[in-house]
Design an enzyme around this catalytic site. Sequence first.
Site, PDB file in Angstrom:
ATOM      1  N   ASP A  66      -5.751   2.790  -1.705  1.00 12.75           N
ATOM      2  CA  ASP A  66      -6.133   3.589  -0.635  1.00 12.75           C
ATOM      3  C   ASP A  66      -6.427   5.097  -1.094  1.00 12.75           C
ATOM      4  OD1 ASP A  66      -6.421   5.569   1.533  1.00 12.75           O
ATOM      5  OD2 ASP A  66      -5.954   4.028   3.052  1.00 12.75           O
ATOM      6  N   GLU A  89       0.912  -1.009   0.071  1.00 11.89           N
ATOM      7  CA  GLU A  89      -0.148   0.084  -0.036  1.00 11.89           C
ATOM      8  C   GLU A  89       0.710   1.360   0.058  1.00 11.89           C
ATOM      9  OE1 GLU A  89      -3.578   2.132   2.731  1.00 11.89           O
ATOM     10  OE2 GLU A  89      -2.083   0.678   3.656  1.00 11.89           O
ATOM     11  N   GLN A 118      -9.423   1.211  -0.085  1.00  6.66           N
ATOM     12  CA  GLN A 118      -9.739   1.804   1.218  1.00  6.66           C
ATOM     13  C   GLN A 118     -10.122   3.362   1.287  1.00  6.66           C
ATOM     14  OE1 GLN A 118      -6.426   0.834   3.579  1.00  6.66           O
ATOM     15  NE2 GLN A 118      -7.566  -0.640   4.737  1.00  6.66           N
ATOM     16  N   GLU A 146     -11.655   3.018   6.112  1.00  2.55           N
ATOM     17  CA  GLU A 146     -10.505   3.054   7.259  1.00  2.55           C
ATOM     18  C   GLU A 146     -10.266   4.843   7.440  1.00  2.55           C
ATOM     19  OE1 GLU A 146      -6.112   1.490   7.579  1.00  2.55           O
ATOM     20  OE2 GLU A 146      -6.241   2.884   5.971  1.00  2.55           O
TER      21      GLU A 146
END
Length: 277
Positions: free
Chosen positions: A181, A146, A207, A243
């Site tokens: 993300d 990530e 996310q 998140e």
Amino acid sequence: MIKLAANLSMMFTEHEFLDRFAAAAEVGFQGVEYLFPYAFEAEEIRQRLSAHGLEQVLFNLPPGDWDAGERGLASLPGREDEFRRGVEQALDYAEVLNCPRLHAMAGLLPQNADEETRRLHHATYIANLRHAARECSRAGRVLLIEPINGRDMPGFLLQTQQQARDIVAEVGADNLKVQFDIYHCQIVQGDLIHEMEAQYPNIGHVQIAGVPARHEPDLGEINYTQVLGHLDDLGYHGWVGCEYRPRASTIEGLVWAGRYGIKTRVSGERYDTTGTA
């Protein structure tokens, strides 16, 4: 159809950790993720998942000494044995929890790292990811990396989507994917739709959070209705992890999620699933 997973490290913190599974299920979440499970017995967590009909969709490999500021071991020279033990521990938990995805945090570069140090960390990262990907493949798991923004995590080795694509190509493992993300991508580089399209063949998990404060995604500078709609149009069938840090109580902040099937308690025991309060 977008499927939302509750991140239990950030959401439902009104409850003790093991009680967050029930709270997430009560409002309609069917999947959960969190940072780390290792403070609890795997069987104890499995029982919570089973009791509430939840799917464990993701957690992280052990990150090193989190309380001392470490943010992953994958790129740290001299810590290879510890990283490998962490892979084994994570896979043991994943077996019990039936979790298909594990995230290996890259770790931090030393402050003012020179080019030689950066090369060493990069080489360590590649070697560790190849090992972890092999072990995950044997166990039928997907390994994730990530990109994380350097404002929230100064010195983090992996920060851009292009870096992630290059790492995936260099490692050369079919089960190595990118944890896309959207919050981090917006802070680092923006151009979200283009970056999503460019990264899409590598995406193994998504996310979200509002930018800049990492609150609910209905706050801030990202039009999540459009971004998630485009993700859906691309044919994404995986999970989208929430998140974010609720600005008040988790329940009060869930109005935005009604359009994705989450029940939003707006007063007493009444629920709204329209996405509007």
